[in-house]
Design a protein around this motif. Structure first.
Motif, short mmCIF file in Angstrom:
data_model
loop_
_atom_site.label_atom_id
_atom_site.label_comp_id
_atom_site.label_asym_id
_atom_site.label_seq_id
_atom_site.Cartn_x
_atom_site.Cartn_y
_atom_site.Cartn_z
N ALA A 177 -55.48 26.52 1.60
CA ALA A 177 -54.64 26.18 2.75
C ALA A 177 -53.45 25.35 2.27
O ALA A 177 -53.56 24.54 1.35
N LEU A 178 -52.32 25.56 2.92
CA LEU A 178 -51.11 24.78 2.67
C LEU A 178 -50.73 24.10 3.97
O LEU A 178 -50.58 24.77 5.00
N ASP A 179 -50.60 22.80 3.94
CA ASP A 179 -50.32 22.01 5.15
C ASP A 179 -51.34 22.30 6.25
O ASP A 179 -51.00 22.39 7.43
N GLY A 180 -52.59 22.46 5.85
CA GLY A 180 -53.67 22.70 6.80
C GLY A 180 -53.77 24.12 7.32
O GLY A 180 -54.70 24.44 8.05
N GLU A 181 -52.84 24.98 6.92
CA GLU A 181 -52.83 26.37 7.39
C GLU A 181 -53.38 27.30 6.31
O GLU A 181 -52.88 27.29 5.18
N PRO A 182 -54.38 28.10 6.65
CA PRO A 182 -54.89 29.07 5.66
C PRO A 182 -53.84 30.15 5.41
O PRO A 182 -52.87 30.27 6.17
N PRO A 183 -54.03 30.95 4.35
CA PRO A 183 -53.12 32.07 4.16
C PRO A 183 -53.08 32.92 5.43
O PRO A 183 -54.09 33.09 6.11
N SER A 184 -51.92 33.45 5.74
CA SER A 184 -51.75 34.22 6.97
C SER A 184 -52.37 35.60 6.84
O SER A 184 -52.67 36.07 5.74
N LYS A 185 -52.54 36.27 7.96
CA LYS A 185 -53.00 37.66 7.94
C LYS A 185 -52.01 38.51 7.16
O LYS A 185 -52.39 39.45 6.47
N GLN A 186 -50.71 38.16 7.25
CA GLN A 186 -49.71 38.89 6.47
C GLN A 186 -49.95 38.71 4.98
O GLN A 186 -49.84 39.67 4.21
N ASP A 187 -50.30 37.48 4.55
CA ASP A 187 -50.64 37.25 3.13
C ASP A 187 -51.81 38.14 2.73
O ASP A 187 -51.80 38.77 1.66
N GLU A 188 -52.85 38.18 3.57
CA GLU A 188 -54.00 39.03 3.28
C GLU A 188 -53.60 40.50 3.23
O GLU A 188 -53.98 41.23 2.31
N ASN A 189 -52.82 40.95 4.22
CA ASN A 189 -52.41 42.35 4.28
C ASN A 189 -51.54 42.73 3.08
O ASN A 189 -51.70 43.83 2.52
N ASP A 190 -50.63 41.85 2.68
CA ASP A 190 -49.80 42.11 1.49
C ASP A 190 -50.68 42.30 0.26
O ASP A 190 -50.47 43.20 -0.55
N TYR A 191 -51.67 41.43 0.11
CA TYR A 191 -52.58 41.49 -1.04
C TYR A 191 -53.36 42.80 -1.02
O TYR A 191 -53.47 43.50 -2.04
N VAL A 243 -61.81 41.39 -8.52
CA VAL A 243 -61.05 40.20 -8.14
C VAL A 243 -61.94 38.97 -8.31
O VAL A 243 -63.07 38.97 -7.84
N LEU A 244 -61.41 37.96 -8.97
CA LEU A 244 -62.05 36.65 -9.08
C LEU A 244 -61.35 35.77 -8.05
O LEU A 244 -60.24 35.28 -8.27
N LEU A 245 -61.96 35.64 -6.89
CA LEU A 245 -61.38 34.89 -5.77
C LEU A 245 -61.97 33.49 -5.78
O LEU A 245 -63.18 33.32 -5.69
N TYR A 246 -61.11 32.49 -5.90
CA TYR A 246 -61.61 31.12 -5.98
C TYR A 246 -60.78 30.17 -5.14
O TYR A 246 -59.64 30.46 -4.79
N GLY A 247 -61.39 29.04 -4.81
CA GLY A 247 -60.70 28.01 -4.05
C GLY A 247 -60.23 26.89 -4.96
O GLY A 247 -60.20 27.04 -6.18
N LEU A 248 -59.86 25.78 -4.37
CA LEU A 248 -59.38 24.64 -5.14
C LEU A 248 -60.57 23.98 -5.83
O LEU A 248 -61.39 23.33 -5.19
N ALA A 249 -60.64 24.13 -7.13
CA ALA A 249 -61.77 23.60 -7.89
C ALA A 249 -61.54 22.17 -8.34
O ALA A 249 -62.47 21.42 -8.56
N ARG A 250 -60.29 21.79 -8.48
CA ARG A 250 -59.97 20.44 -8.94
C ARG A 250 -58.62 20.03 -8.36
O ARG A 250 -57.85 20.87 -7.91
N LEU A 251 -58.33 18.77 -8.42
CA LEU A 251 -57.09 18.24 -7.90
C LEU A 251 -55.91 18.78 -8.69
O LEU A 251 -55.91 18.76 -9.92
N SER A 252 -54.93 19.30 -7.99
CA SER A 252 -53.71 19.80 -8.62
C SER A 252 -52.87 18.63 -9.12
O SER A 252 -52.85 17.56 -8.50
N LEU A 253 -52.16 18.83 -10.20
CA LEU A 253 -51.25 17.81 -10.72
C LEU A 253 -49.82 18.05 -10.25
O LEU A 253 -48.92 17.30 -10.63
N ALA A 269 -49.60 18.72 -4.35
CA ALA A 269 -51.05 18.54 -4.25
C ALA A 269 -51.51 17.97 -2.91
O ALA A 269 -52.49 18.47 -2.35
N PRO A 270 -50.83 16.97 -2.34
CA PRO A 270 -51.29 16.44 -1.06
C PRO A 270 -51.22 17.45 0.10
O PRO A 270 -51.87 17.27 1.11
N ARG A 271 -50.47 18.51 -0.09
CA ARG A 271 -50.32 19.53 0.95
C ARG A 271 -51.38 20.62 0.87
O ARG A 271 -51.47 21.47 1.74
N LEU A 272 -52.18 20.62 -0.20
CA LEU A 272 -53.16 21.67 -0.44
C LEU A 272 -54.55 21.24 0.00
O LEU A 272 -54.91 20.08 -0.15
#
Length: 195
Positions: free
Chosen positions: A121-135, A152-162, A166-169
């Motif tokens: 999620a970015l700014d609390g919003e998950p990827p959009s349906k359009q993001d999914e459809n594009d993929y 496909v290796l689908l993964y979430g945020l495993a560690r804090l981004s540098l 980062a605070p938006r994710l």
């Protein structure tokens, strides 16, 4: 590590930068293959390249991928979004989707290849349906062209981004991840989910 608990899962080429940008890439693959043999490591230990795929057109990269294929190698080709707008927003890159498709096709032709996708999620919003459809459309196009992706290796945020963003994710729920994985599987593509 206690002797009975020692194991090598894989040998991964990755880093803070693109591993295939080193002109010695093919020699590194040969060196790793030689060391596996000299150290009598089990032949089933994977040699994994984690790449953004941007340099697949270079001869030495293609030579290295051919070597990897002969030494139980596989490519994890990073693709977090499948539109030019999404890639700019997510990865701050301006590569065309046509070029991504061409690079991915090259990788698939030379070495077993997985798509590695971070879904968050970015700014609390998950990827959009359009993001999914594009993929999904990008994957469908690859399949129609006869490309044999490992999955496909689908993964979430495993560690804090540098990164500054980062605070938006934030992570998605297991249900959100599995929902998208189900849509990918409907195309006949293997999906491994890591949260």
């Amino acid at each position: 590590v206690p002797e009975g608990a020692r194991r090598i899962n894989d040998i991964a080429l990755s880093g803070n930068g693109e591993p295939t940008s080193a002109a010695e890439f093919a020699q590194v693959i040969q060196l790793v293959a030689n060391l596996k043999r000299e150290l009598q490591l089990p032949s089933d230990i994977k040699l994994v390249l984690i790449t953004n795929g941007s340099l697949m057109h270079r001869d030495y990269v293609q030579q290295g991928l051919r070597l990897m294929a002969h030494h139980n190698g596989e490519v994890w080709f990073k693709l977090d979004r499948a539109s030019e707008e999404g890639m700019l927003r997510t990865n701050d890159t301006r590569i065309s989707m046509a070029k991504v498709g061409e690079n991915l096709s090259t990788s698939i032709a030379l070495c077993p290849t997985w798509l590695q996708t971070c879904w968050f999620a970015l700014d609390g919003e998950p990827p959009s349906k359009q993001d999914e459809n594009d993929y999904l459309e990008f994957l469908s196009s690859l399949l129609r062209e006869g490309n044999k992706l490992q999955g496909v290796l689908l993964y979430g945020l495993a560690r804090l981004s540098l990164q500054a963003e980062a605070p938006r994710l934030s992570s998605l729920s297991a249900e959100q991840m599995e929902s998208f994985a189900t849509r990918i599987r409907a195309l006949g593509v293997t999906v491994k989910v890591s949260i």
